[in-house]
Design a protein around this motif. Structure first.
Motif, PDB file in Angstrom:
ATOM      1  N   PHE A   1       0.855  -1.185   0.000  1.00  0.00           N
ATOM      2  CA  PHE A   1       0.000   0.000   0.000  1.00  0.00           C
ATOM      3  C   PHE A   1       0.892   1.236   0.000  1.00  0.00           C
ATOM      4  O   PHE A   1       1.736   1.407   0.883  1.00  0.00           O
ATOM      5  N   GLY A   2       0.715   2.077  -0.980  1.00  0.00           N
ATOM      6  CA  GLY A   2       1.560   3.265  -1.103  1.00  0.00           C
ATOM      7  C   GLY A   2       0.921   4.482  -0.474  1.00  0.00           C
ATOM      8  O   GLY A   2      -0.281   4.701  -0.615  1.00  0.00           O
ATOM      9  N   LEU A   3       1.730   5.245   0.241  1.00  0.00           N
ATOM     10  CA  LEU A   3       1.273   6.538   0.767  1.00  0.00           C
ATOM     11  C   LEU A   3       2.050   7.625   0.046  1.00  0.00           C
ATOM     12  O   LEU A   3       3.269   7.688   0.146  1.00  0.00           O
ATOM     13  N   LEU A   4       1.332   8.454  -0.684  1.00  0.00           N
ATOM     14  CA  LEU A   4       1.974   9.535  -1.423  1.00  0.00           C
ATOM     15  C   LEU A   4       1.488  10.863  -0.875  1.00  0.00           C
ATOM     16  O   LEU A   4       0.406  10.946  -0.291  1.00  0.00           O
ATOM     17  N   GLY A   5       2.281  11.863  -1.105  1.00  0.00           N
ATOM     18  CA  GLY A   5       1.855  13.191  -0.676  1.00  0.00           C
ATOM     19  C   GLY A   5       3.050  14.111  -0.601  1.00  0.00           C
ATOM     20  O   GLY A   5       4.177  13.645  -0.397  1.00  0.00           O
ATOM     21  N   PRO A   6       2.804  15.416  -0.736  1.00  0.00           N
ATOM     22  CA  PRO A   6       3.931  16.353  -0.612  1.00  0.00           C
ATOM     23  C   PRO A   6       4.435  16.385   0.829  1.00  0.00           C
ATOM     24  O   PRO A   6       3.777  15.856   1.728  1.00  0.00           O
ATOM     25  N   ASN A   7       5.566  17.013   1.048  1.00  0.00           N
ATOM     26  CA  ASN A   7       6.087  17.150   2.405  1.00  0.00           C
ATOM     27  C   ASN A   7       5.051  17.837   3.292  1.00  0.00           C
ATOM     28  O   ASN A   7       4.414  18.802   2.883  1.00  0.00           O
ATOM     29  N   GLY A   8       4.874  17.293   4.498  1.00  0.00           N
ATOM     30  CA  GLY A   8       3.924  17.885   5.432  1.00  0.00           C
ATOM     31  C   GLY A   8       2.497  17.443   5.214  1.00  0.00           C
ATOM     32  O   GLY A   8       1.573  17.977   5.831  1.00  0.00           O
ATOM     33  N   ALA A   9       2.298  16.473   4.337  1.00  0.00           N
ATOM     34  CA  ALA A   9       0.921  16.027   4.050  1.00  0.00           C
ATOM     35  C   ALA A   9       0.377  15.130   5.153  1.00  0.00           C
ATOM     36  O   ALA A   9      -0.833  14.940   5.257  1.00  0.00           O
ATOM     37  N   GLY A  10       1.255  14.574   5.970  1.00  0.00           N
ATOM     38  CA  GLY A  10       0.791  13.701   7.058  1.00  0.00           C
ATOM     39  C   GLY A  10       1.227  12.252   6.918  1.00  0.00           C
ATOM     40  O   GLY A  10       0.809  11.397   7.700  1.00  0.00           O
ATOM     41  N   LYS A  11       2.068  11.968   5.931  1.00  0.00           N
ATOM     42  CA  LYS A  11       2.515  10.572   5.706  1.00  0.00           C
ATOM     43  C   LYS A  11       3.303  10.042   6.901  1.00  0.00           C
ATOM     44  O   LYS A  11       3.008   8.978   7.438  1.00  0.00           O
ATOM     45  N   THR A  12       4.317  10.812   7.290  1.00  0.00           N
ATOM     46  CA  THR A  12       5.194  10.334   8.363  1.00  0.00           C
ATOM     47  C   THR A  12       4.440  10.257   9.690  1.00  0.00           C
ATOM     48  O   THR A  12       4.629   9.314  10.460  1.00  0.00           O
ATOM     49  N   SER A  13       3.558  11.226   9.943  1.00  0.00           N
ATOM     50  CA  SER A  13       2.756  11.169  11.184  1.00  0.00           C
ATOM     51  C   SER A  13       1.896   9.913  11.203  1.00  0.00           C
ATOM     52  O   SER A  13       1.754   9.256  12.241  1.00  0.00           O
ATOM     53  N   THR A  14       1.331   9.569  10.052  1.00  0.00           N
ATOM     54  CA  THR A  14       0.498   8.363   9.976  1.00  0.00           C
ATOM     55  C   THR A  14       1.352   7.120  10.214  1.00  0.00           C
ATOM     56  O   THR A  14       0.997   6.254  11.025  1.00  0.00           O
ATOM     57  N   LEU A  15       2.483   7.064   9.513  1.00  0.00           N
ATOM     58  CA  LEU A  15       3.361   5.893   9.666  1.00  0.00           C
ATOM     59  C   LEU A  15       3.847   5.771  11.110  1.00  0.00           C
ATOM     60  O   LEU A  15       3.803   4.685  11.698  1.00  0.00           O
ATOM     61  N   GLU A  16       4.325   6.885  11.655  1.00  0.00           N
ATOM     62  CA  GLU A  16       4.909   6.820  13.003  1.00  0.00           C
ATOM     63  C   GLU A  16       3.859   6.504  14.061  1.00  0.00           C
ATOM     64  O   GLU A  16       4.184   5.911  15.090  1.00  0.00           O
ATOM     65  N   SER A  17       2.629   6.887  13.821  1.00  0.00           N
ATOM     66  CA  SER A  17       1.562   6.517  14.760  1.00  0.00           C
ATOM     67  C   SER A  17       1.279   5.022  14.660  1.00  0.00           C
ATOM     68  O   SER A  17       1.046   4.351  15.672  1.00  0.00           O
ATOM     69  N   LEU A  18       1.302   4.488  13.445  1.00  0.00           N
ATOM     70  CA  LEU A  18       1.104   3.042  13.273  1.00  0.00           C
ATOM     71  C   LEU A  18       2.284   2.251  13.850  1.00  0.00           C
ATOM     72  O   LEU A  18       2.119   1.111  14.280  1.00  0.00           O
ATOM     73  N   GLU A  19       3.440   2.863  13.867  1.00  0.00           N
ATOM     74  CA  GLU A  19       4.639   2.194  14.390  1.00  0.00           C
ATOM     75  C   GLU A  19       4.768   2.335  15.900  1.00  0.00           C
ATOM     76  O   GLU A  19       5.709   1.811  16.499  1.00  0.00           O
ATOM     77  N   GLY A  20       3.853   3.091  16.501  1.00  0.00           N
ATOM     78  CA  GLY A  20       3.867   3.255  17.960  1.00  0.00           C
ATOM     79  C   GLY A  20       4.787   4.363  18.428  1.00  0.00           C
ATOM     80  O   GLY A  20       5.026   4.500  19.627  1.00  0.00           O
ATOM     81  N   LEU A  21       5.309   5.169  17.504  1.00  0.00           N
ATOM     82  CA  LEU A  21       6.216   6.251  17.902  1.00  0.00           C
ATOM     83  C   LEU A  21       5.455   7.516  18.299  1.00  0.00           C
ATOM     84  O   LEU A  21       5.999   8.385  18.952  1.00  0.00           O
ATOM     85  N   ARG A  22       4.223   7.629  17.845  1.00  0.00           N
ATOM     86  CA  ARG A  22       3.404   8.784  18.206  1.00  0.00           C
ATOM     87  C   ARG A  22       2.029   8.301  18.664  1.00  0.00           C
ATOM     88  O   ARG A  22       1.578   7.238  18.242  1.00  0.00           O
ATOM     89  N   THR A  23       1.402   9.110  19.480  1.00  0.00           N
ATOM     90  CA  THR A  23       0.085   8.740  19.999  1.00  0.00           C
ATOM     91  C   THR A  23      -0.981   9.513  19.236  1.00  0.00           C
ATOM     92  O   THR A  23      -0.891  10.745  19.146  1.00  0.00           O
TER      93      THR A  23
END
Lengths: 305, 270
Positions: free
Chosen positions: A34-56
């Protein structure tokens, strides 16, 4: 393929006044890339890091194989492999030690073969800080897959990789997919997303702007198909010549290029015109709108579905 | 257990491979010890009496306060803890293992000092070895706790240096390592009781060297133990995985609670 491995429902992540992710929902199934695309600041990393348990998450539901990443980290780390965009290892650790270190915490035997596979055979005794950025990234990938996780998160995995490593990574991703591994791939590389991802979500300003297979996404746009034609004589040289569904015409390097919204009638009419004028078709190329075109269309118009 | 041993082994090697840690664990304390042995024993022959405890305490202060916290801050800033979290390395191991390996390095420096000081500088060996070892371990435990706590609450490497020096420099001047504690003015002697090194010197004098302790040496050991337990507890409670995503359970100022045993000691010990 229908078993949902990752569930994201009405997920929101806020930093102060900034809404980084604004109520997105999607599911990823077993064995899917499953690909997540988006410009910088679109929320990709926040989504990934929340799924990885790094963010709440601030609200919404996140599940990875029925595990809540925010509060079941012990269960989570056995299920996931992660190649982070911003991560590191101790400077003085060498590659063999790093492999042994993380595999010990996962309770698995070290996979030194992966270091060889990612072209790090000669560097196994080299300390981490002496590696190039690409080598560090390859090590990150080897460590991410070393414990055979059923879910793999890859954040910009091919950034800084040479062509051979990139092909090796894509081959590995395909192999893992065949064995049922679910992969979430965040990338800026449209060709990679197009080739590797079964489905994609394009994030824009914290929302999902478009989702679907690469073909569905490109077909859904208002993008024009480019028809480039080269003839022996000048049967198409008249700028006043009109063809169905053509919105624009340009001349470049002896080719006449038409931008069409409906490829069938356009090409038929062009060929008919060439034949009618007893000219000869030398070359005809049709380029459908690419994922990159569609991505740019979405990000520039800012449309959110 | 395998993971813990593997992690311990790696951290121990890091204490020698990493140039800064090598300097703080071995080169700085041993260089200072050699210099003090050559200079101070000539200027002040009485320094020999407390040379082994004083240089041991110096080695502990250098390895823990000057070496340990920055490693934690740098690792957090470099995203190493993020990798650790994802791969299941517990916070407990991240904080305890570097402290244990640092204590092991200081133990090796202590062995070098205790075996060479009598030979080269005519320094007396401890009379009570049990008292020496217990004091040494509790001092190392307390200072490692302080250091880990500084590493956890410090927002940057620069602040780490500031906090570490806030303990290191007064320890050098007031703890009795260089100037006898009994010679300090009363106000300064009370301030000195806020420092782990003062209690360690006092316990070394009373329990290991058969010298007169300035205040209750058992009380000093209890304070070192209590502050070590408190420091590690607070460090684990306040630990944060990520410098970019602060979700700490308590305010960093909670770290000041580590001074509680010393403050109580100021009133109870005489």
């Amino acid at each position: 393929m229908n078993e949902p491995v990752i569930q994201v429902k009405d997920f929101r992540k806020i930093y102060g006044d900034l809404v980084a992710v604004d109520g997105i929902s999607f599911e990823v199934h077993r064995g899917e890339i499953f690909g997540l695309l988006g410009p910088n600041g679109a929320g990709k990393t926040s989504t990934l890091e929340s799924l990885e348990g790094l963010r709440t998450p601030d609200s919404g539901l996140l599940r990875v194989m029925d595990v809540d990443p925010a509060c079941q980290s012990r269960k989570l780390h056995k299920l996931i492999g992660v190649q982070l965009q911003n991560s590191g290892l101790p400077d003085s650790i060498n590659l063999d030690e790093a492999m042994k270190f993380f595999c010990a915490y996962h309770g698995t035997a070290p996979r030194y073969d992966l270091l060889d596979r990612f072209g790090l055979k000669e560097k196994r005794r080299t300390q981490y800080y002496k590696l190039s950025a690409g080598q560090q990234r390859r090590l990150g990938l080897a460590l991410a897959v070393a414990h055979n996780p059923p879910v793999l998160f890859l954040d910009e995995p091919t950034a800084g990789l040479d062509v051979a490593s990139r092909i090796e990574l894509h081959n590995l991703m395909r192999e893992l997919q065949k064995t049922g591994t679910t992969i979430i791939l965040a990338t800026h590389d449209m060709a990679e997303a197009n080739d590797m991802a079964g489905r994609l979500a394009i994030l824009l300003q914290g929302k999902i702007a478009a989702t679907g297979t690469p073909l569905e996404l490109t077909a859904a746009g208002v993008g024009f198909t480019k028809v480039s034609v080269l003839t022996k004589n000048s049967s198409l040289s008249d700028p006043e010549l009109n063809f169905p569904a053509v919105s624009r015409r340009i001349v470049k390097d002896e080719y006449i290029i038409y931008y069409s919204t409906d490829i069938g009638p356009t090409v038929s009419a062009i060929i008919a015109n060439i034949e009618a004028q007893k000219d000869t078709l030398v070359d005809l190329r049709v380029e459908r709108p690419s994922l990159e075109d569609r991505f740019l269309e979405i990000t520039t118009t800012g449309g959110v579905q | 257990m395998n993971a813990f041993i593997n992690h311990f082994s790696f951290e121990f090697r890091t204490g020698i491979r990493n140039k800064t840690l090598l300097l703080m664990n071995y080169l700085f304390p041993l260089g200072f010890y050699a210099m003090m042995g050559l200079l101070m024993t000539g200027i002040n022959p009485a320094f020999r009496e407390t040379m082994i405890p004083a240089m041991t305490i110096f080695a502990i202060l250098a390895a823990t306060l000057l070496g340990l916290p920055d490693g934690l801050v740098t690792a957090r800033e470099a995203g190493i803890f993020r990798s650790y979290k994802i791969n299941g390395v517990p916070a407990f191991s991240i904080l305890i293992i570097p402290a244990l390996t640092t204590i092991l390095h200081t133990a090796m420096v202590t062995i070098i000092i205790t075996t060479t000081a009598p030979l080269f500088f005519d320094a007396p060996l401890p009379v009570n070895w049990l008292g020496f070892v217990v004091t040494l371990l509790l001092m190392a435990f307390a200072c490692a706790g302080f250091s880990v706590l500084i590493g956890v609450v410090s927002p940057s490497s620069r602040m780490t240096v500031l906090w570490s020096q806030l303990i290191f420099l007064p320890s050098m001047l007031l703890s009795g390592m260089m100037v006898p504690y009994s010679m300090l003015p009363e106000v300064m002697s009370k301030i000195a009781q806020l420092l782990p090194a003062t209690h360690a010197m006092n316990a070394f004098r009373g329990l290991a060297q058969n010298l007169t302790a300035d205040f209750n040496p058992i009380g000093s050991l209890i304070i070192l133990l209590a502050s070590g337990v408190l420091a590690f507890g607070l460090a684990i409670y306040l630990f944060n995985w990520d410098s970019r995503n602060m979700t700490r359970r308590g305010h960093p100022l909670m770290a000041l609670l580590v001074l509680l045993p010393y403050i109580i000691g100021m009133f109870l010990l005489s």
